[in-house]
Design an enzyme around this catalytic site. Structure first.
Site, PDB file in Angstrom:
ATOM      1  N   THR A  65       9.855   0.043  -9.101  1.00  0.00           N
ATOM      2  CA  THR A  65      11.103   0.515  -8.498  1.00  0.00           C
ATOM      3  C   THR A  65      12.280  -0.328  -8.965  1.00  0.00           C
ATOM      4  O   THR A  65      13.410   0.149  -9.035  1.00  0.00           O
ATOM      5  CB  THR A  65      10.991   0.503  -6.970  1.00  0.00           C
ATOM      6  OG1 THR A  65       9.843   1.266  -6.580  1.00  0.00           O
ATOM      7  CG2 THR A  65      12.219   1.090  -6.307  1.00  0.00           C
ATOM      8  N   TYR A 153      -1.589  -6.268  -9.464  1.00  0.00           N
ATOM      9  CA  TYR A 153      -0.893  -5.011  -9.196  1.00  0.00           C
ATOM     10  C   TYR A 153      -1.582  -3.909  -9.987  1.00  0.00           C
ATOM     11  O   TYR A 153      -1.526  -3.900 -11.228  1.00  0.00           O
ATOM     12  CB  TYR A 153       0.568  -5.188  -9.600  1.00  0.00           C
ATOM     13  CG  TYR A 153       1.498  -4.003  -9.464  1.00  0.00           C
ATOM     14  CD1 TYR A 153       1.136  -2.836  -8.809  1.00  0.00           C
ATOM     15  CD2 TYR A 153       2.786  -4.078  -9.997  1.00  0.00           C
ATOM     16  CE1 TYR A 153       2.018  -1.771  -8.702  1.00  0.00           C
ATOM     17  CE2 TYR A 153       3.681  -3.015  -9.890  1.00  0.00           C
ATOM     18  CZ  TYR A 153       3.285  -1.869  -9.248  1.00  0.00           C
ATOM     19  OH  TYR A 153       4.165  -0.813  -9.150  1.00  0.00           O
ATOM     20  N   LYS A 181      -1.941  -5.389  -4.920  1.00  0.00           N
ATOM     21  CA  LYS A 181      -1.147  -4.221  -4.561  1.00  0.00           C
ATOM     22  C   LYS A 181      -1.692  -3.039  -5.347  1.00  0.00           C
ATOM     23  O   LYS A 181      -1.833  -3.116  -6.572  1.00  0.00           O
ATOM     24  CB  LYS A 181       0.333  -4.420  -4.903  1.00  0.00           C
ATOM     25  CG  LYS A 181       1.164  -3.170  -4.587  1.00  0.00           C
ATOM     26  CD  LYS A 181       2.388  -3.008  -5.446  1.00  0.00           C
ATOM     27  CE  LYS A 181       2.994  -1.615  -5.235  1.00  0.00           C
ATOM     28  NZ  LYS A 181       4.190  -1.387  -6.066  1.00  0.00           N
TER      29      LYS A 181
END
Length: 321
Positions: A65, A153, A181
């Site tokens: 993001t 991640y 994550k």
């Protein structure tokens, strides 16, 4: 809470405990831009104050993001330094450090540590897809060179490579890794990921797709790294707290708002619409500029009005005059 793992460099058992707590919502922060390669500093201040006031458990900068791969190294460093300065220890700051070049990843992690960041986030190297044996050796090699606690991640949709569960079992032997994550959207995978806490009780497992937050918590997850929390952090925090407290009514109410908010991600026709919509929403509520990094363009007025209509419906934006 700690656990015992084996440090294969020494062959000794060592105690591992996460130095930071990430139970809750950790927004993957957008990178506010005033122009190409120019940080919107005032917008970053407002954004960080906005999410921290909303009750988040931490902030994750320079992720997907945050458009990290599209930013210059200079701007990434400015984003790290300014974010750590503005946060001022109020919540942990996690920094995405992944680069296609091993040395650049280490260098950025070292800079993040010098600035006072709390953890680094490492995804699978992108562009050239790595095999699991190669990936395992890569993380085993790079983790000792990263002077921060490290969160892995899993983002196979963009990197083309998964952190497979067996790979993560092997990597759980590295004490500096504090969790994972997962943005795969695969709940079966996420459940197996949470089961790795039987090996590393200190690991913190966070989910990316925001609509899956209830399922993630039910499966044993610790919270979410949810893009919508840039815009309405308190709603996501309320949803998380209600889920943990088993308050179905409050959780359902918050989730209904989250699901309605997700309609902004369907505006526009390109994959970049998720970032464009999030930045557009932030600009509409007066937080920061809506300019995305190249090669993307900001939403035009018709799309901005569609975003505004959704925000008005959920009460995030005031009714039109």
């Amino acid at each position: 809470m700690g656990s015992v793992v084996t440090d294969h460099a020494s062959g000794q058992s060592v105690s591992a405990s996460s130095p930071i707590s990430l139970q809750g919502i950790v927004p993957p922060l957008v990178t506010p831009l005033a122009a190409r390669d120019e940080l919107d500093g005032a917008g970053l201040q407002r954004l960080l104050d906005h999410v921290i006031d909303g009750g988040v458990a931490g902030v994750f900068i320079l992720g997907t993001t945050g458009e990290a791969p599209s930013l210059s190294y200079r701007l990434r460093r400015e984003m790290i330094a300014e974010s750590v300065r503005i946060v001022g220890g109020r919540v942990p700051v996690l920094v995405g450090v992944t680069d296609t070049a091993y040395v650049e990843t280490v260098t950025l992690a070292e800079y993040a540590a010098q600035c006072g960041a709390d953890a680094a986030v490492l995804t699978t190297p992108y562009y050239f897809p790595a095999g699991q044996t190669e990936l395992t050796r890569y993380v085993q090699s790079i983790a000792p060179k990263i002077p921060l606690p490290l969160m892995l991640y899993n983002m196979p949709g963009l990197t083309k490579v998964w952190f497979e569960i067996e790979t993560l079992k092997r990597l759980s032997e590295i004490p500096s890794i504090i969790g994972v994550k997962d943005s795969s959207g695969d709940l079966e995978y996420f459940e197996k990921l949470c089961q790795l806490k039987s090996i590393r009780a200190d690991w913190q497992v966070l989910i990316g797709p925001e609509a899956l937050l209830p399922q993630a918590i039910a499966l044993g997850g610790d919270g979410g790294v949810n893009g919508g929390a840039n815009v309405m952090p308190s709603v996501f925090v309320d949803c998380y707290k209600a889920l943990v407290a088993d308050d179905a009514e409050a959780a359902d109410a918050a989730l209904a708002t989250i699901l309605k908010f997700q309609e902004i991600y369907e505006i526009g026709k390109y994959a970049s619409r998720h970032i464009k919509a999030t930045k557009s929403a932030l600009s509409l509520i007066g937080i920061c500029e809506d300019l995305p990094a190249d090669p993307f363009n900001r939403f035009l007025e018709p799309q901005r009005e569609q975003v505004a209509a959704v925000l008005r419906e959920i009460g995030v934006l005031g009714k039109a005059e």
